[in-house]
Write an enzyme that holds these catalytic residues in place. Structure first.
Site, PDB file in Angstrom:
ATOM      1  N   ASP A 142       0.830  -1.214   0.000  1.00 15.71           N
ATOM      2  CA  ASP A 142       0.000   0.000   0.000  1.00 15.71           C
ATOM      3  C   ASP A 142       0.863   1.263   0.000  1.00 15.71           C
ATOM      4  O   ASP A 142       1.975   1.264   0.543  1.00 15.71           O
ATOM      5  CB  ASP A 142      -0.918  -0.024   1.233  1.00 15.71           C
ATOM      6  CG  ASP A 142      -2.069   0.963   1.111  1.00 15.71           C
ATOM      7  OD1 ASP A 142      -2.328   1.458  -0.009  1.00 15.71           O
ATOM      8  OD2 ASP A 142      -2.707   1.250   2.145  1.00 15.71           O
ATOM      9  N   HIS A 194       2.392   2.959  -8.918  1.00 19.21           N
ATOM     10  CA  HIS A 194       2.221   1.519  -9.139  1.00 19.21           C
ATOM     11  C   HIS A 194       3.430   0.969  -9.892  1.00 19.21           C
ATOM     12  O   HIS A 194       3.965  -0.084  -9.547  1.00 19.21           O
ATOM     13  CB  HIS A 194       0.934   1.232  -9.919  1.00 19.21           C
ATOM     14  CG  HIS A 194      -0.309   1.704  -9.229  1.00 19.21           C
ATOM     15  ND1 HIS A 194      -0.539   1.470  -7.893  1.00 19.21           N
ATOM     16  CD2 HIS A 194      -1.392   2.388  -9.677  1.00 19.21           C
ATOM     17  CE1 HIS A 194      -1.714   1.996  -7.555  1.00 19.21           C
ATOM     18  NE2 HIS A 194      -2.247   2.563  -8.624  1.00 19.21           N
ATOM     19  N   LEU A 242       9.693 -21.223  -3.585  1.00 25.19           N
ATOM     20  CA  LEU A 242       8.829 -20.176  -3.018  1.00 25.19           C
ATOM     21  C   LEU A 242       7.509 -20.201  -3.782  1.00 25.19           C
ATOM     22  O   LEU A 242       7.510 -20.253  -5.014  1.00 25.19           O
ATOM     23  CB  LEU A 242       9.486 -18.801  -3.184  1.00 25.19           C
ATOM     24  CG  LEU A 242       8.600 -17.576  -2.904  1.00 25.19           C
ATOM     25  CD1 LEU A 242       8.218 -17.482  -1.424  1.00 25.19           C
ATOM     26  CD2 LEU A 242       9.298 -16.276  -3.336  1.00 25.19           C
TER      27      LEU A 242
END
Ligand code: IPE
Ligand code: IPE
Ligand code: MG
Length: 242
Positions: A21, A38, A133
């Site tokens: 965020d 972004h 992962l």
């Protein structure tokens, strides 16, 4: 490879969930467009992935687009759809080579463009066998939507007598979540100084340790992840016991 200083190999979180965020504020403070924020978040994400690989954290989940983010101006929504698709296509070979399994949780239908959905499916198939992962993108994801979708399927199975309503328990509900094999997050990190959950992983975070930082997502790097893990390792988890 040695772990970063101050991190214990024994008590690593097995699953770190991140709320990425603060992109818009990061951009606004620089006199840039929100969408530039972004774009700047991409480096933060891939540096953090490197950090997870260095630590040996096997599961990382990132909030990329919420079911509520459709409320944003159409231009920003469109940017985010294209941006996520571009990241996927641009980075999947590199992630695959590093042994990362890429997965998505969230609603795949609805307003998500068919093209984006196909790229999601291709990337999942391509990386499905990787185990170093698991990087899960919460995309068109909402914690309540996940429960609604799961309960709809559960209710249909009960109607079709595939399950006995009297046997519904926590374990069974988990089987109806988007990713039943995903362990609950041990650690939830939210950037940008907001102290809320914003409909993220509601079922799964019941006992997660919460870590909030003022750092805006585009400024987040692997060292910030290490700091969160150090703090995590200093906490005492009780799970209701004493
Ligand atoms: C997070 O940054 C990215 C998404 C929600 C897609 P924001 O866009 O929410 O940035 P702020 O919170 O407005 O600064
Ligand atoms: C949460 O951030 C969603 C993502 C990071 C994708 P928001 O910026 O949308 O959350 P609110 O609106 O501040 O609660
Ligand atoms: Mg925000």
């Amino acid at each position: 490879m040695a772990l970063p200083p101050g991190i214990e190999p024994k008590h690593l979180p097995q699953h770190v969930a991140l709320v990425m965020d603060g992109n818009g504020r990061w951009a606004q403070r620089r006199g840039l467009k929100r969408t530039d924020g972004h774009a700047a978040g991409e480096e933060a994400l891939f540096d953090t992935v490197e950090g997870a690989l260095t630590l040996g954290v096997p599961w990382m989940t990132v909030y990329a687009f919420s079911t509520e983010n459709w409320r944003r101006p159409i231009d920003e929504v469109r940017y985010l759809m294209n941006f996520n698709e571009r990241i996927l296509l641009g980075r999947r070979d590199e992630l695959h080579a590093k042994g990362v399994r890429v997965r998505f949780i969230g609603r795949r239908g609805g307003r998500v463009p068919g093209r984006v959905r196909r790229h999601i499916e291709d990337t999942e198939a391509m990386t499905a066998k990787n185990r170093r992962l698991t990087l899960t993108f919460a995309f068109n994801y909402g914690g309540r939507a996940e429960l609604v979708d799961g309960i709809q399927r559960l209710a249909a199975d009960a109607r079709d007598r595939k399950i006995d309503p009297a046997k519904v328990d926590e374990k069974m509900i988990r089987r109806y979540l988007y990713a039943p094999d995903m362990p609950d997050p041990d650690l939830l990190v939210r950037t940008s100084g907001e102290f809320r959950i914003s409909n993220y992983l509601l079922w799964e975070i019941a006992y997660s340790e919460l870590y909030f930082t003022e750092t805006l997502w585009p400024d987040f790097r692997r060292e910030h992840l290490y700091e969160a893990v150090r703090e995590f390792q200093a906490r005492e988890r009780r799970f209701g016991a004493i």
